[in-house]
Design an enzyme around this catalytic site. Structure first.
Site, PDB file in Angstrom:
ATOM      1  N   TYR A 154       1.096  -1.181  -0.053  1.00 19.10           N
ATOM      2  CA  TYR A 154      -0.278  -0.004   0.271  1.00 19.10           C
ATOM      3  C   TYR A 154       0.848   1.351   0.134  1.00 19.10           C
ATOM      4  CZ  TYR A 154      -4.429   2.305   0.885  1.00 19.10           C
ATOM      5  OH  TYR A 154      -5.653   3.639   0.531  1.00 19.10           O
ATOM      6  N   LYS A 161      -3.062   8.792   3.008  1.00 14.84           N
ATOM      7  CA  LYS A 161      -4.196   8.212   4.224  1.00 14.84           C
ATOM      8  C   LYS A 161      -4.409   8.579   5.071  1.00 14.84           C
ATOM      9  CE  LYS A 161      -6.880   6.726   1.038  1.00 14.84           C
ATOM     10  NZ  LYS A 161      -8.145   6.863   0.548  1.00 14.84           N
TER      11      LYS A 161
HETATM   12  P1  NAD Z   1     -12.832   3.375  -7.342  1.00 17.26           P
HETATM   13  O1  NAD Z   1     -11.704   3.031  -8.769  1.00 17.26           O
HETATM   14  O2  NAD Z   1     -13.882   2.741  -8.368  1.00 17.26           O
HETATM   15  O3  NAD Z   1     -12.910   5.149  -7.272  1.00 17.26           O
HETATM   16  C1  NAD Z   1     -11.569   5.828  -7.426  1.00 17.26           C
HETATM   17  C2  NAD Z   1     -11.373   6.752  -8.296  1.00 17.26           C
HETATM   18  O4  NAD Z   1     -10.840   8.108  -8.259  1.00 17.26           O
HETATM   19  C3  NAD Z   1     -12.514   6.408  -9.649  1.00 17.26           C
HETATM   20  O5  NAD Z   1     -13.759   7.351  -9.906  1.00 17.26           O
HETATM   21  C4  NAD Z   1     -11.064   7.872  -9.953  1.00 17.26           C
HETATM   22  O6  NAD Z   1     -12.129   8.637 -11.309  1.00 17.26           O
HETATM   23  C5  NAD Z   1     -11.481   9.008  -8.966  1.00 17.26           C
HETATM   24  N1  NAD Z   1      -9.798   9.714  -9.398  1.00 17.26           N
HETATM   25  C6  NAD Z   1      -8.678   9.574 -10.077  1.00 17.26           C
HETATM   26  N2  NAD Z   1      -7.916  10.572  -9.866  1.00 17.26           N
HETATM   27  C7  NAD Z   1      -8.495  11.621  -9.658  1.00 17.26           C
HETATM   28  C8  NAD Z   1      -8.365  12.982  -9.909  1.00 17.26           C
HETATM   29  N3  NAD Z   1      -7.330  13.663 -10.295  1.00 17.26           N
HETATM   30  N4  NAD Z   1      -9.554  13.858  -9.839  1.00 17.26           N
HETATM   31  C9  NAD Z   1     -10.997  13.231 -10.122  1.00 17.26           C
HETATM   32  N5  NAD Z   1     -11.108  11.931  -8.898  1.00 17.26           N
HETATM   33  C10 NAD Z   1     -10.216  10.738  -9.422  1.00 17.26           C
HETATM   34  O7  NAD Z   1     -12.372   2.667  -6.297  1.00 17.26           O
HETATM   35  P2  NAD Z   1     -12.938   2.482  -5.043  1.00 17.26           P
HETATM   36  O8  NAD Z   1     -11.779   0.916  -4.100  1.00 17.26           O
HETATM   37  O9  NAD Z   1     -14.275   2.818  -5.184  1.00 17.26           O
HETATM   38  O10 NAD Z   1     -11.792   4.024  -4.070  1.00 17.26           O
HETATM   39  C11 NAD Z   1     -12.707   5.138  -4.204  1.00 17.26           C
HETATM   40  C12 NAD Z   1     -12.029   5.469  -2.765  1.00 17.26           C
HETATM   41  O11 NAD Z   1     -12.437   4.472  -1.793  1.00 17.26           O
HETATM   42  C13 NAD Z   1     -10.578   6.032  -2.489  1.00 17.26           C
HETATM   43  O12 NAD Z   1     -10.693   7.062  -1.927  1.00 17.26           O
HETATM   44  C14 NAD Z   1     -10.040   4.647  -1.949  1.00 17.26           C
HETATM   45  O13 NAD Z   1      -8.407   4.564  -1.727  1.00 17.26           O
HETATM   46  C15 NAD Z   1     -10.921   4.271  -0.908  1.00 17.26           C
HETATM   47  N6  NAD Z   1     -10.829   2.717  -0.400  1.00 17.26           N
HETATM   48  C16 NAD Z   1     -11.131   2.265  -1.146  1.00 17.26           C
HETATM   49  C17 NAD Z   1     -10.366   0.417  -0.695  1.00 17.26           C
HETATM   50  C18 NAD Z   1     -10.777  -0.843  -1.528  1.00 17.26           C
HETATM   51  O14 NAD Z   1     -10.891  -1.691  -1.024  1.00 17.26           O
HETATM   52  N7  NAD Z   1     -11.123  -1.348  -2.691  1.00 17.26           N
HETATM   53  C19 NAD Z   1     -11.135   0.430   0.472  1.00 17.26           C
HETATM   54  C20 NAD Z   1     -10.779   1.072   1.379  1.00 17.26           C
HETATM   55  C21 NAD Z   1     -11.216   2.453   1.076  1.00 17.26           C
HETATM   56  O1  0WE Z   2      -7.104   2.935  -1.890  1.00 13.27           O
HETATM   57  C1  0WE Z   2      -6.811   1.761  -2.290  1.00 13.27           C
HETATM   58  C2  0WE Z   2      -6.083   1.917  -3.305  1.00 13.27           C
HETATM   59  C3  0WE Z   2      -6.040   2.916  -4.104  1.00 13.27           C
HETATM   60  C4  0WE Z   2      -5.309   3.145  -5.831  1.00 13.27           C
HETATM   61  C5  0WE Z   2      -5.366   1.470  -6.106  1.00 13.27           C
HETATM   62  C6  0WE Z   2      -4.831   2.379  -7.446  1.00 13.27           C
HETATM   63  C7  0WE Z   2      -4.535   0.994  -8.088  1.00 13.27           C
HETATM   64  C8  0WE Z   2      -4.058   1.427 -10.247  1.00 13.27           C
HETATM   65  C9  0WE Z   2      -4.538   4.536  -5.758  1.00 13.27           C
HETATM   66  N1  0WE Z   2      -3.536   4.342  -7.094  1.00 13.27           N
HETATM   67  C10 0WE Z   2      -3.765   3.872  -8.310  1.00 13.27           C
HETATM   68  N2  0WE Z   2      -3.339   3.467  -9.495  1.00 13.27           N
HETATM   69  C11 0WE Z   2      -3.426   2.943  -9.878  1.00 13.27           C
HETATM   70  O2  0WE Z   2      -2.595   2.769 -10.798  1.00 13.27           O
HETATM   71  N3  0WE Z   2      -7.579   0.439  -1.874  1.00 13.27           N
HETATM   72  C12 0WE Z   2      -7.631   0.825  -0.439  1.00 13.27           C
HETATM   73  C13 0WE Z   2      -7.594  -1.152  -2.569  1.00 13.27           C
HETATM   74  C14 0WE Z   2      -6.015  -0.851  -2.104  1.00 13.27           C
HETATM   75  O3  0WE Z   2      -5.076  -0.606  -2.769  1.00 13.27           O
HETATM   76  C15 0WE Z   2      -3.691  -1.512  -2.720  1.00 13.27           C
HETATM   77  C16 0WE Z   2      -4.129  -2.564  -1.648  1.00 13.27           C
HETATM   78  C17 0WE Z   2      -5.530  -2.015  -0.704  1.00 13.27           C
HETATM   79  C18 0WE Z   2      -6.502  -2.673  -0.040  1.00 13.27           C
HETATM   80  C19 0WE Z   2      -2.780  -1.247  -2.760  1.00 13.27           C
HETATM   81  C20 0WE Z   2      -1.645  -2.234  -2.409  1.00 13.27           C
HETATM   82  C21 0WE Z   2      -2.075  -3.020  -1.511  1.00 13.27           C
HETATM   83  C22 0WE Z   2      -3.214  -2.913  -0.664  1.00 13.27           C
END
Ligand code: NAD
Ligand code: 0WE
Length: 254
Positions: A154, A161
């Site tokens: 991560y 974060k």
């Molecule tokens: P997702 O890919 O569906 O959403 C990420 C969003 O970020 C996308 O819609 C993308 O368009 C937007 N984004 C990226 N760069 C941007 C920019 N410059 N301007 C505006 N928007 C931008 O994935 P998700 O998992 O739904 O992620 C949403 C949030 O939840 C993130 O903050 C992520 O860190 C957080 N999160 C995800 C998880 C997981 O396991 N998926 C867990 C905890 C927190």
């Molecule tokens: O916040 C996240 C994901 C954030 C994210 C994911 C990507 C993938 C594609 C930010 N930037 C990028 N850039 C890319 O090009 N999570 C909480 C999901 C997540 O991401 C991980 C995790 C978990 C959980 C990455 C490494 C290890 C665990």
């Protein structure tokens, strides 16, 4: 209905697996009015049909790396609605190469990018939307446990974060006198676009099943329901808080 007539701007919808999509759906079910932002034309084509599906009233471009675009989005919301009750920040980005290997190898540019898109963007949004915020408005961001403890790979996102969560607390103090609340939901791992192709992601999911108190992974719907709570007047006494929706995983010591 908990959110009857409240106006919600939802960022971060990329597809129907996005956490923001589930948050929007849950807010809609509780009577909220919706608008969506997207970064760039490529995402516009994806967001427009999803907005239609959820009864969104308008979509607005907002790449959070561009301060002018954030201000223009606030101006559009001001013109369409006059004010806003709910802001959902569901945005994160780091270079893919920075989400593997040794954190020590993170470049200055990679660090700056992750911090800018994933943490500063919340501050910038609050700045631009402050004049539009209704009394008792609710702002929320999405975060992850990797801000608190080391989650392999991560890396720079964990640092971003941590900055996002600290920003939630400082913003809560600045906006508190207006009765505007700022919180974050720390969601457990979910299969979304942002977690696809992450090496070791399946291992993280199976660790939750083995070690979390609830012995299961969370769903997008679980996050949507928590978001409705934070957005609603039920949470009017809660600000600057990080609400874990993670099957209890974060409480475990071993
Ligand atoms: P997702 O890919 O569906 O959403 C990420 C969003 O970020 C996308 O819609 C993308 O368009 C937007 N984004 C990226 N760069 C941007 C920019 N410059 N301007 C505006 N928007 C931008 O994935 P998700 O998992 O739904 O992620 C949403 C949030 O939840 C993130 O903050 C992520 O860190 C957080 N999160 C995800 C998880 C997981 O396991 N998926 C867990 C905890 C927190
Ligand atoms: O916040 C996240 C994901 C954030 C994210 C994911 C990507 C993938 C594609 C930010 N930037 C990028 N850039 C890319 O090009 N999570 C909480 C999901 C997540 O991401 C991980 C995790 C978990 C959980 C990455 C490494 C290890 C665990």
């Amino acid at each position: 209905m908990l959110l009857e007539g409240k106006k919600a701007l939802i960022t971060g919808v990329a597809n129907n697996k996005s956490i923001a999509y589930a948050v929007a759906q849950a807010c809609k079910e509780h009577g909220a009015r919706l608008a969506f932002s997207y970064p760039g034309e490529a995402l516009q084509k994806r967001v427009e049909p999803l907005s239609e599906e959820l009864g969104g009233e308008f979509v607005v471009p907002m790449d959070v790396t561009d301060s002018n675009e954030i201000q223009q989005a606030a101006d559009t919301v001001a013109a369409k609605w006059g004010n806003v009750d709910i802001l959902v920040h569901a945005i994160a980005f780091a270079h893919r190469d920075d989400l593997k290997g040794r954190f020590i190898e993170t470049s200055r540019e990679g660090f700056t990018t992750a911090m800018d898109v994933s943490a500063y963007s919340l501050v910038a949004m609050c700045q631009a939307f402050e004049p539009l915020l209704n009394p008792e408005a609710s702002i929320m961001a999405l975060t992850y446990y990797g801000s608190q403890k080391v989650v392999p790979n991560y890396n720079v996102m964990g640092v971003a974060k941590a900055a996002l969560e600290a920003s939630v607390r400082y913003l809560a103090v600045d906006l508190g006198p207006k009765q505007v609340r700022v919180n974050a939901i720390s969601a457990g791992p979910l299969k979304t676009l942002a977690s696809s192709g992450i090496s070791g992601f399946k291992t993280i999911l199976s660790q939750i099943e083995q070690r979390a108190p609830l012995q299961r992974n969370i769903s997008q719907e679980d996050v949507g329901n928590a978001a409705v709570y934070l957005a609603s007047d039920l949470a009017r006494g809660t600000t600057g808080e990080i609400l874990y929706v993670d099957s209890g995983y974060n409480i475990m010591g071993l």
